[in-house]
Scaffold this motif. Structure first.
Motif, PDB file in Angstrom:
ATOM      1  N   THR A 185      11.656   4.120  -0.711  1.00  0.00           N
ATOM      2  CA  THR A 185      12.421   3.010  -1.285  1.00  0.00           C
ATOM      3  C   THR A 185      12.523   1.863  -0.298  1.00  0.00           C
ATOM      4  O   THR A 185      12.467   0.680  -0.685  1.00  0.00           O
ATOM      5  CB  THR A 185      13.825   3.492  -1.697  1.00  0.00           C
ATOM      6  OG1 THR A 185      13.712   4.610  -2.584  1.00  0.00           O
ATOM      7  CG2 THR A 185      14.602   2.390  -2.388  1.00  0.00           C
ATOM      8  N   SER A 186      12.660   2.193   0.985  1.00  0.00           N
ATOM      9  CA  SER A 186      12.706   1.169   2.023  1.00  0.00           C
ATOM     10  C   SER A 186      11.429   0.337   2.032  1.00  0.00           C
ATOM     11  O   SER A 186      11.478  -0.887   2.153  1.00  0.00           O
ATOM     12  CB  SER A 186      12.905   1.824   3.398  1.00  0.00           C
ATOM     13  OG  SER A 186      12.717   0.904   4.438  1.00  0.00           O
ATOM     14  N   GLY A 241      -0.405   6.691   5.980  1.00  0.00           N
ATOM     15  CA  GLY A 241       0.928   7.109   6.398  1.00  0.00           C
ATOM     16  C   GLY A 241       1.702   7.754   5.267  1.00  0.00           C
ATOM     17  O   GLY A 241       2.383   8.765   5.458  1.00  0.00           O
ATOM     18  N   ALA A 242       1.605   7.181   4.070  1.00  0.00           N
ATOM     19  CA  ALA A 242       2.288   7.761   2.907  1.00  0.00           C
ATOM     20  C   ALA A 242       1.728   9.143   2.594  1.00  0.00           C
ATOM     21  O   ALA A 242       2.466  10.060   2.211  1.00  0.00           O
ATOM     22  CB  ALA A 242       2.143   6.841   1.697  1.00  0.00           C
ATOM     23  N   HIS A 243       0.408   9.297   2.765  1.00  0.00           N
ATOM     24  CA  HIS A 243      -0.224  10.605   2.515  1.00  0.00           C
ATOM     25  C   HIS A 243       0.234  11.631   3.543  1.00  0.00           C
ATOM     26  O   HIS A 243       0.585  12.766   3.197  1.00  0.00           O
ATOM     27  CB  HIS A 243      -1.745  10.451   2.567  1.00  0.00           C
ATOM     28  CG  HIS A 243      -2.489  11.740   2.399  1.00  0.00           C
ATOM     29  ND1 HIS A 243      -2.547  12.416   1.192  1.00  0.00           N
ATOM     30  CD2 HIS A 243      -3.184  12.503   3.294  1.00  0.00           C
ATOM     31  CE1 HIS A 243      -3.260  13.530   1.350  1.00  0.00           C
ATOM     32  NE2 HIS A 243      -3.650  13.589   2.607  1.00  0.00           N
ATOM     33  N   VAL A 244       0.256  11.230   4.821  1.00  0.00           N
ATOM     34  CA  VAL A 244       0.678  12.140   5.891  1.00  0.00           C
ATOM     35  C   VAL A 244       2.142  12.534   5.711  1.00  0.00           C
ATOM     36  O   VAL A 244       2.525  13.691   5.892  1.00  0.00           O
ATOM     37  CB  VAL A 244       0.467  11.486   7.269  1.00  0.00           C
ATOM     38  CG1 VAL A 244       1.106  12.336   8.372  1.00  0.00           C
ATOM     39  CG2 VAL A 244      -1.017  11.307   7.542  1.00  0.00           C
ATOM     40  N   ALA A 251       0.830  -1.207   0.000  1.00  0.00           N
ATOM     41  CA  ALA A 251       0.000   0.000   0.000  1.00  0.00           C
ATOM     42  C   ALA A 251       0.865   1.258   0.000  1.00  0.00           C
ATOM     43  O   ALA A 251       0.613   2.212  -0.749  1.00  0.00           O
ATOM     44  CB  ALA A 251      -0.930  -0.003   1.212  1.00  0.00           C
ATOM     45  N   SER A 252       1.902   1.255   0.840  1.00  0.00           N
ATOM     46  CA  SER A 252       2.795   2.409   0.917  1.00  0.00           C
ATOM     47  C   SER A 252       3.572   2.601  -0.378  1.00  0.00           C
ATOM     48  O   SER A 252       3.718   3.730  -0.869  1.00  0.00           O
ATOM     49  CB  SER A 252       3.773   2.240   2.080  1.00  0.00           C
ATOM     50  OG  SER A 252       3.088   2.135   3.308  1.00  0.00           O
ATOM     51  N   THR A 253       4.085   1.496  -0.936  1.00  0.00           N
ATOM     52  CA  THR A 253       4.868   1.587  -2.170  1.00  0.00           C
ATOM     53  C   THR A 253       4.048   2.159  -3.312  1.00  0.00           C
ATOM     54  O   THR A 253       4.515   3.014  -4.072  1.00  0.00           O
ATOM     55  CB  THR A 253       5.415   0.205  -2.561  1.00  0.00           C
ATOM     56  OG1 THR A 253       6.272  -0.289  -1.523  1.00  0.00           O
ATOM     57  CG2 THR A 253       6.214   0.287  -3.854  1.00  0.00           C
ATOM     58  N   LEU A 254       2.813   1.693  -3.452  1.00  0.00           N
ATOM     59  CA  LEU A 254       1.948   2.197  -4.515  1.00  0.00           C
ATOM     60  C   LEU A 254       1.665   3.688  -4.334  1.00  0.00           C
ATOM     61  O   LEU A 254       1.678   4.455  -5.309  1.00  0.00           O
ATOM     62  CB  LEU A 254       0.628   1.416  -4.534  1.00  0.00           C
ATOM     63  CG  LEU A 254       0.731  -0.060  -4.960  1.00  0.00           C
ATOM     64  CD1 LEU A 254      -0.618  -0.753  -4.811  1.00  0.00           C
ATOM     65  CD2 LEU A 254       1.240  -0.171  -6.393  1.00  0.00           C
TER      66      LEU A 254
END
Length: 273
Positions: free
Chosen positions: A197-198, A238-241, A64-67
């Motif tokens: 990337t992590s 989390g990626a959005h925040v 989800a985060s990678t996308l």
């Protein structure tokens, strides 16, 4: 229903924290399952099941985060694939070794590791990236239009990937807690690029590591199913925040949380020896 709700909340919180700082969330899920098993599921959860279950949930979090990060152009896929060349196989080795640690020893060692992670998260605010010129140089232009230059050497990157993958499979934490500081401080990755990337490397490594735990029967699929919806939402949230804030306040909350959990794990682990 209460137990399912608590697991959903655990997946959400762990994934959100993990996505923001590139940790992957396992460093919260594993101690929570080990320490709060009776409250979350009605039964004690052994450390091998906690690790295997965490890695399976991390697949969803990291994907989800990678996308979400990829849409913003923040994932360095070329560097990620390089790190995965050794972190993936090492994650399988670490996963196979988890069962050789007894519960008390696992909790004590994992507590010490979490204490080290908390210290690293504090220290990275005061340490400056090395100024060495690396053989492989890359560039990244952020949302403000600023160009960042970073780089690495292949051999050190592969060695670091192996070490992080081994820890990832052994403890079920994904490995971002080690990847991100190394990428930022040693290879001068911009923090947001390092976190993104992590998460990509964590996604790939978790696939292999969780496969070993599944083969060994060390995964509770019902817990995974309960964690997954929260992990998916938390990973994207989390990626959005992370794209809208520095995450400084959340970082301090995470540091304090890791410190408290590490002390509890070490105390319980020492008592079982």
């Amino acid at each position: 229903m209460l137990e399912i709700g608590l697991l959903l909340l655990l997946g959400l919180i762990a994934a959100m924290f993990g996505s923001i700082v590139g940790l992957g969330g396992g460093i919260i899920i594993v101690p929570a399952l080990v320490l709060l098993g009776p409250q979350l599921t009605g039964a004690q959860i052994d450390h091998t099941t906690a690790v295997g279950t965490s890695l399976c949930a991390l697949i969803v979090t990291a994907l989800a985060s990678t996308l979400a990060y990829a849409k913003k152009g923040r994932v360095d896929f070329r560097s990620g694939w390089l790190l995965f060349m050794t972190s993936g196989p090492a994650a399988m080795i670490g996963s196979a070794l988890t069962g050789y640690l007894k519960d008390g020893s696992f909790q004590l060692v994992f507590g010490l590791f979490m204490l080290l992670m908390a210290a690293l998260l504090v220290a990275r605010d005061f340490l400056k990236p090395v100024s060495r010129k690396w053989p492989v140089e890359r560039s990244y232009i952020d949302q403000e239009g600023m160009e960042h230059t970073y780089g690495y050497a292949v051999a050190p990157a592969l060695i670091i990937g192996f070490f992080v993958g081994l820890i990832s499979g052994l403890f079920g934490i994904g490995g971002g807690s080690l990847f991100v500081p190394v990428m930022v401080l040693l290879f001068r990755f911009p923090p947001h690029l390092a976190a993104a990337t992590s998460m990509f490397v964590i996604f790939l490594s978790s696939l292999l590591g969780s496969g070993v735990h599944l083969w060994l029967g060390e995964v509770d699929l019902w817990i995974v199913l309960a964690l997954v919806p929260g992990a998916w939402i938390g990973g994207k949230l989390g990626a959005h925040v992370a794209s809208r804030m520095s995450g400084r306040g959340l970082m301090w909350l995470l540091r304090i949380t890791l410190l408290l959990l590490s002390v509890e794990l070490m105390v319980e682990g020492a008592a079982k020896l």
